[in-house]
Design a protein around this motif. Structure first.
Motif, PDB file in Angstrom:
ATOM      1  N   LYS A 190       0.827  -1.201   0.000  1.00  0.00           N
ATOM      2  CA  LYS A 190       0.000   0.000   0.000  1.00  0.00           C
ATOM      3  C   LYS A 190       0.864   1.253   0.000  1.00  0.00           C
ATOM      4  O   LYS A 190       0.559   2.235  -0.685  1.00  0.00           O
ATOM      5  CB  LYS A 190      -0.921  -0.013   1.226  1.00  0.00           C
ATOM      6  CG  LYS A 190      -1.955   1.101   1.260  1.00  0.00           C
ATOM      7  CD  LYS A 190      -2.906   0.919   2.436  1.00  0.00           C
ATOM      8  CE  LYS A 190      -3.954   2.025   2.462  1.00  0.00           C
ATOM      9  NZ  LYS A 190      -4.905   1.850   3.597  1.00  0.00           N
ATOM     10  N   PHE A 191       1.961   1.221   0.754  1.00  0.00           N
ATOM     11  CA  PHE A 191       2.881   2.357   0.807  1.00  0.00           C
ATOM     12  C   PHE A 191       3.519   2.608  -0.559  1.00  0.00           C
ATOM     13  O   PHE A 191       3.577   3.737  -1.047  1.00  0.00           O
ATOM     14  CB  PHE A 191       3.961   2.100   1.862  1.00  0.00           C
ATOM     15  CG  PHE A 191       4.945   3.221   2.020  1.00  0.00           C
ATOM     16  CD1 PHE A 191       4.660   4.296   2.850  1.00  0.00           C
ATOM     17  CD2 PHE A 191       6.160   3.205   1.341  1.00  0.00           C
ATOM     18  CE1 PHE A 191       5.563   5.342   2.991  1.00  0.00           C
ATOM     19  CE2 PHE A 191       7.069   4.240   1.478  1.00  0.00           C
ATOM     20  CZ  PHE A 191       6.773   5.317   2.305  1.00  0.00           C
ATOM     21  N   ASN A 192       3.977   1.557  -1.207  1.00  0.00           N
ATOM     22  CA  ASN A 192       4.663   1.690  -2.495  1.00  0.00           C
ATOM     23  C   ASN A 192       3.723   2.058  -3.638  1.00  0.00           C
ATOM     24  O   ASN A 192       4.161   2.589  -4.662  1.00  0.00           O
ATOM     25  CB  ASN A 192       5.397   0.392  -2.840  1.00  0.00           C
ATOM     26  CG  ASN A 192       6.571   0.145  -1.920  1.00  0.00           C
ATOM     27  OD1 ASN A 192       7.161   1.089  -1.381  1.00  0.00           O
ATOM     28  ND2 ASN A 192       6.927  -1.121  -1.717  1.00  0.00           N
ATOM     29  N   ASN A 193       2.455   1.782  -3.473  1.00  0.00           N
ATOM     30  CA  ASN A 193       1.482   2.093  -4.524  1.00  0.00           C
ATOM     31  C   ASN A 193       1.048   3.562  -4.526  1.00  0.00           C
ATOM     32  O   ASN A 193       0.272   3.971  -5.383  1.00  0.00           O
ATOM     33  CB  ASN A 193       0.241   1.211  -4.380  1.00  0.00           C
ATOM     34  CG  ASN A 193       0.484  -0.201  -4.863  1.00  0.00           C
ATOM     35  OD1 ASN A 193       1.429  -0.458  -5.613  1.00  0.00           O
ATOM     36  ND2 ASN A 193      -0.353  -1.134  -4.437  1.00  0.00           N
ATOM     37  N   LYS A 226       2.303   9.648  -5.174  1.00  0.00           N
ATOM     38  CA  LYS A 226       2.946  10.908  -4.825  1.00  0.00           C
ATOM     39  C   LYS A 226       4.465  10.750  -4.865  1.00  0.00           C
ATOM     40  O   LYS A 226       5.009   9.681  -4.617  1.00  0.00           O
ATOM     41  CB  LYS A 226       2.506  11.341  -3.426  1.00  0.00           C
ATOM     42  CG  LYS A 226       0.993  11.498  -3.280  1.00  0.00           C
ATOM     43  CD  LYS A 226       0.632  11.807  -1.841  1.00  0.00           C
ATOM     44  CE  LYS A 226      -0.875  11.894  -1.678  1.00  0.00           C
ATOM     45  NZ  LYS A 226      -1.280  12.160  -0.276  1.00  0.00           N
ATOM     46  N   ASP A 227       5.152  11.873  -5.179  1.00  0.00           N
ATOM     47  CA  ASP A 227       6.617  11.845  -5.175  1.00  0.00           C
ATOM     48  C   ASP A 227       7.138  11.609  -3.764  1.00  0.00           C
ATOM     49  O   ASP A 227       8.070  10.838  -3.543  1.00  0.00           O
ATOM     50  CB  ASP A 227       7.165  13.166  -5.728  1.00  0.00           C
ATOM     51  CG  ASP A 227       6.857  13.320  -7.209  1.00  0.00           C
ATOM     52  OD1 ASP A 227       6.701  12.275  -7.875  1.00  0.00           O
ATOM     53  OD2 ASP A 227       6.755  14.458  -7.690  1.00  0.00           O
ATOM     54  N   LYS A 228       6.512  12.317  -2.801  1.00  0.00           N
ATOM     55  CA  LYS A 228       6.891  12.150  -1.408  1.00  0.00           C
ATOM     56  C   LYS A 228       5.841  11.286  -0.731  1.00  0.00           C
ATOM     57  O   LYS A 228       4.718  11.710  -0.498  1.00  0.00           O
ATOM     58  CB  LYS A 228       6.984  13.512  -0.711  1.00  0.00           C
ATOM     59  CG  LYS A 228       7.507  13.409   0.706  1.00  0.00           C
ATOM     60  CD  LYS A 228       7.640  14.802   1.336  1.00  0.00           C
ATOM     61  CE  LYS A 228       8.172  14.687   2.771  1.00  0.00           C
ATOM     62  NZ  LYS A 228       8.301  16.029   3.397  1.00  0.00           N
ATOM     63  N   LYS A 229       6.185  10.055  -0.427  1.00  0.00           N
ATOM     64  CA  LYS A 229       5.221   9.116   0.139  1.00  0.00           C
ATOM     65  C   LYS A 229       4.950   9.432   1.611  1.00  0.00           C
ATOM     66  O   LYS A 229       5.853   9.810   2.354  1.00  0.00           O
ATOM     67  CB  LYS A 229       5.714   7.680  -0.025  1.00  0.00           C
ATOM     68  CG  LYS A 229       5.750   7.215  -1.485  1.00  0.00           C
ATOM     69  CD  LYS A 229       6.219   5.789  -1.591  1.00  0.00           C
ATOM     70  CE  LYS A 229       6.023   5.241  -2.990  1.00  0.00           C
ATOM     71  NZ  LYS A 229       6.666   6.050  -4.016  1.00  0.00           N
ATOM     72  N   GLU A 230       3.689   9.274   1.997  1.00  0.00           N
ATOM     73  CA  GLU A 230       3.264   9.572   3.353  1.00  0.00           C
ATOM     74  C   GLU A 230       3.014   8.287   4.134  1.00  0.00           C
ATOM     75  O   GLU A 230       2.840   7.206   3.556  1.00  0.00           O
ATOM     76  CB  GLU A 230       1.988  10.415   3.327  1.00  0.00           C
ATOM     77  CG  GLU A 230       2.154  11.753   2.607  1.00  0.00           C
ATOM     78  CD  GLU A 230       0.841  12.509   2.504  1.00  0.00           C
ATOM     79  OE1 GLU A 230      -0.215  11.914   2.802  1.00  0.00           O
ATOM     80  OE2 GLU A 230       0.883  13.695   2.122  1.00  0.00           O
ATOM     81  N   LYS A 231       2.964   8.426   5.465  1.00  0.00           N
ATOM     82  CA  LYS A 231       2.653   7.275   6.320  1.00  0.00           C
ATOM     83  C   LYS A 231       1.261   6.753   5.965  1.00  0.00           C
ATOM     84  O   LYS A 231       0.322   7.521   5.789  1.00  0.00           O
ATOM     85  CB  LYS A 231       2.680   7.684   7.786  1.00  0.00           C
ATOM     86  CG  LYS A 231       2.355   6.528   8.741  1.00  0.00           C
ATOM     87  CD  LYS A 231       2.105   7.018  10.166  1.00  0.00           C
ATOM     88  CE  LYS A 231       3.405   7.413  10.836  1.00  0.00           C
ATOM     89  NZ  LYS A 231       3.186   7.691  12.296  1.00  0.00           N
ATOM     90  N   ILE A 232       1.144   5.450   5.855  1.00  0.00           N
ATOM     91  CA  ILE A 232      -0.154   4.841   5.522  1.00  0.00           C
ATOM     92  C   ILE A 232      -0.589   3.935   6.668  1.00  0.00           C
ATOM     93  O   ILE A 232       0.199   3.615   7.564  1.00  0.00           O
ATOM     94  CB  ILE A 232      -0.099   4.055   4.187  1.00  0.00           C
ATOM     95  CG1 ILE A 232       1.036   3.015   4.197  1.00  0.00           C
ATOM     96  CG2 ILE A 232       0.080   5.004   3.024  1.00  0.00           C
ATOM     97  CD1 ILE A 232       0.635   1.675   4.715  1.00  0.00           C
TER      98      ILE A 232
END
Length: 653
Positions: free
Chosen positions: A161-164, A167-173
């Motif tokens: 879910k995180f890798n999907n 966004k360029d800057k990934k947020e905590k999921i």
């Protein structure tokens, strides 16, 4: 009414379990922990491949966990729901670390959930369950976070879910994990009852709480207002004719039964309307063959059918309840209608007949020439007349009813259909569900159906195959109209339209093949008459003739064939009396006179024009408009050219 619901629940103990829905949601990951004799089993569940026993356990645990909608052990500090046996825990992943929401600021959510749960139990009476809950809490505080964070499947889901994220800057999921604590359904169910019992009253600071004798069960107990039916001070009666107020406080035991009944209505899963039988209160619960069939248990009609074919005498002396219960009203049980039914009539004396002798019917195909079951009558009215909008809108607000000209792909509001639905829906409901014959008598079917048919004609278009969109429906509506007129008046001949067609042949004349003196075949026109006398029967004949002649005239139009629809017939339907209509017909005849072939059907046309010109001028056309429309849509006599000597049917163009 409250008394009847409580008595129903007493007489049908456990009936609510028939209506428990499988609400095990796919939006969660599901983690299962079983405590038994000091042994702990734990694993992540594959929710799509559960065996039936475990699936059933989860279904019931989910049901008992929700307790009451919008009522939690602790909404902000706990772990969701109203049970310590199902916990909803959030797991987080920020790209490096996994974490949970179990420790929030200075509070541990497990402490909050379990300590609040223990408050609902009685120390002496429930001491074993209290001790067990404390043991479970200690185990979970020591192990649960590590069990979830270190589970490889859960980690994989979070990482995926995180890798999907795009966004360029990934947020905590985060993912929600539903944790089931299985200690046996009896304990889960017992806690559910204790929670509901304690939370079943409205705010007692507003509603009051006092000792007294419950007006329902006649037992002495603490009394207050049940949360189930309304918020404090509001009416629960939705009809202006039924302004019932909640004024009687009742005990918690009766409130618990009201709650169980209300849960049966959540998401409208309980049949609507619902019968509360008086003499034989457990009659509903006896319909096992229906209730235990998941496809049928929600159908009021199937219940009534089952009772009718078992013992029709049982269909009397009951209350009929119609309700509304959805999340947008806070899951309160709003009563739309509540009435006493003395004797329910399952079979009607209404019979649909094929007056137009249609070869192909659609909605009416299975209903010709037999007495209708009352729900078959509802199906016909709902589908044929109101395009499926009646059945779900008996109690809807005017603004919430949307009826458009969807069959011609128009989003314009069909105000004629909508206004008739509003005008007569109570009559239909009272007749169909309460067997009030007088309600049906008050419906002006002729006015309603002719207005709807006229509007269908006005909006007629051709489909992609070149056929009229509304023609088949119009013909069936005419069959319905004539059948209902026969039902209400009794003296209408089933073959009336056939006889009008035969009479038309007599008065207009006809071509036939005959043999001359030399035994050669030739055509001969058998003359009819050029006028008819004024009478009630001839008023119908005149209107039928106008309909036939109108279609014959309009067929002579030079407009492109793809543009020819029945909408042009509306011009013939707009006139108040026969004087004005005759002028319009003669005007249209003059417009198309040059198109007629005098060698063939000219004799019929001459007689038709003469009869139309000489017939009475004071006939109010609304009195016979259905015959004009029937004439237009019936097989057209003006197209028939010859009658065979051997008795074969005339051929149509």
């Amino acid at each position: 009414m409250i008394k009847e619901i409580v008595e129903f629940m007493d007489a049908n103990e456990g009936i609510e379990e028939y209506f428990i829905q499988d609400e095990v949601s796919n939006k969660y990951l599901h983690y299962y922990i079983k405590f038994k004799n000091g042994i702990v089993c734990r694993y992540l569940l594959d929710i799509k491949n559960l065996d039936s026993d475990l699936r059933n356990i989860l279904k019931y645990m989910t049901y008992y966990q929700k307790g009451m909608h919008n009522k939690y052990l602790d909404k902000n500090g706990g772990l969701g729901g109203s049970s310590p046996y199902i916990l909803t825990i959030k797991l987080f992943y920020d790209g490096r670390n996994f974490s949970t929401n179990l420790n929030d600021k200075k509070k541990n959510r497990l402490d909050v959930q379990f300590d609040k749960a223990i408050e609902y139990l009685e120390y002496k009476k429930d001491i074993k369950q209290i001790i067990e809950l404390k043991c479970i809490k200690r185990y979970l505080k020591s192990n649960l976070e590590d069990l979830l964070i270190n589970n490889k499947k859960i980690q994989e889901e979070l990482v995926k879910k995180f890798n999907n994220q795009k966004k360029d800057k990934k947020e905590k999921i985060s993912n929600d994990i539903r944790v089931y604590i299985d200690v046996g359904l009896e304990k889960v169910k017992y806690f559910y009852g204790k929670f509901v019992e304690k939370r079943a009253f409205l705010d007692t600071k507003k509603a009051g709480l006092h000792e007294g004798v419950c007006p329902i069960c006649k037992k002495k107990d603490k009394l207050s207002m049940p949360y189930v039916l309304s918020t404090f001070g509001d009416d629960f009666g939705q009809k202006l004719t039924m302004p019932i107020k909640l004024t009687n406080a009742i005990c918690k035991n009766c409130t618990l039964k009201l709650h169980k009944f209300k849960v049966m209505t959540d998401n409208n899963q309980l049949t609507k309307p619902f019968p509360l039988f008086i003499d034989k209160k457990n009659l509903f619960g006896e319909q096992k063959s229906i209730l235990e069939d998941n496809e049928k248990k929600k159908s009021y009609k199937e219940i009534i059918k089952s009772i009718y074919y078992t013992n029709p005498k049982d269909l009397k002396n009951f209350y009929l309840l119609n309700y509304y219960s959805r999340s947008d009203n806070g899951w309160k049980l709003e009563i739309k209608d509540f009435d006493y039914i003395e004797n329910f009539q399952y079979m009607t004396n209404i019979k649909i007949e094929n007056f137009l002798q249609l070869q192909n019917s659609f909605i009416l195909e299975d209903f010709y020439n037999k007495n209708l079951i009352v729900f078959q009558f509802e199906k016909i009215i709902n589908e044929l007349v109101f395009e499926g909008k009646l059945q779900n809108n008996y109690f809807s607000d005017y603004k919430d009813i949307k009826i458009t000209y969807s069959k011609i792909n128009s989003s314009n509001s069909n105000s004629i259909l909508k206004n008739y639905l509003i005008k007569y829906r109570q009559n239909f409901y009272d007749y169909i569900y309460k067997s009030h014959q007088s309600a049906l008598d008050l419906i002006d079917f002729k006015e309603m159906l002719i207005d709807i048919i006229t509007d269908d004609i006005k909006h007629d278009e051709k489909d992609k195959n070149g056929y009229s969109i509304y023609e088949n429906e119009i013909k069936e509506k005419l069959n319905l109209l004539f059948s209902l007129q026969k039902y209400k008046e009794g003296d209408l001949d089933s073959n009336e339209l056939v006889k009008l067609k035969e009479k038309l042949r007599e008065i207009l004349g006809y071509w036939e093949e005959c043999k001359d003196d030399e035994n050669k075949i030739k055509n001969r026109f058998v003359r009819g008459i050029d006028h008819i006398k004024h009478s009630d029967e001839n008023d119908k004949l005149f209107a039928f003739l106008i309909g036939q002649f109108a279609r014959f005239l309009l067929s002579k139009s030079k407009a492109k064939k793809e543009n020819l629809t029945h909408a042009d017939f509306v011009g013939f339907l707009d006139w108040y009396d026969s004087r004005l209509l005759k002028s319009y017909v003669l005007e249209m005849f003059a417009k198309y006179a040059h198109e007629f072939r005098y060698s063939q059907s000219n004799g019929k046309v001459e007689n038709a024009i003469s009869i139309i010109q000489t017939y009475r001028e004071d006939l109010v056309m609304d009195k016979v408009k259905e015959y004009m429309i029937a004439g237009y849509f019936a097989d057209n006599y003006f197209y028939e050219e010859k009658d065979k000597l051997d008795g074969e049917e005339s051929k149509n163009e």
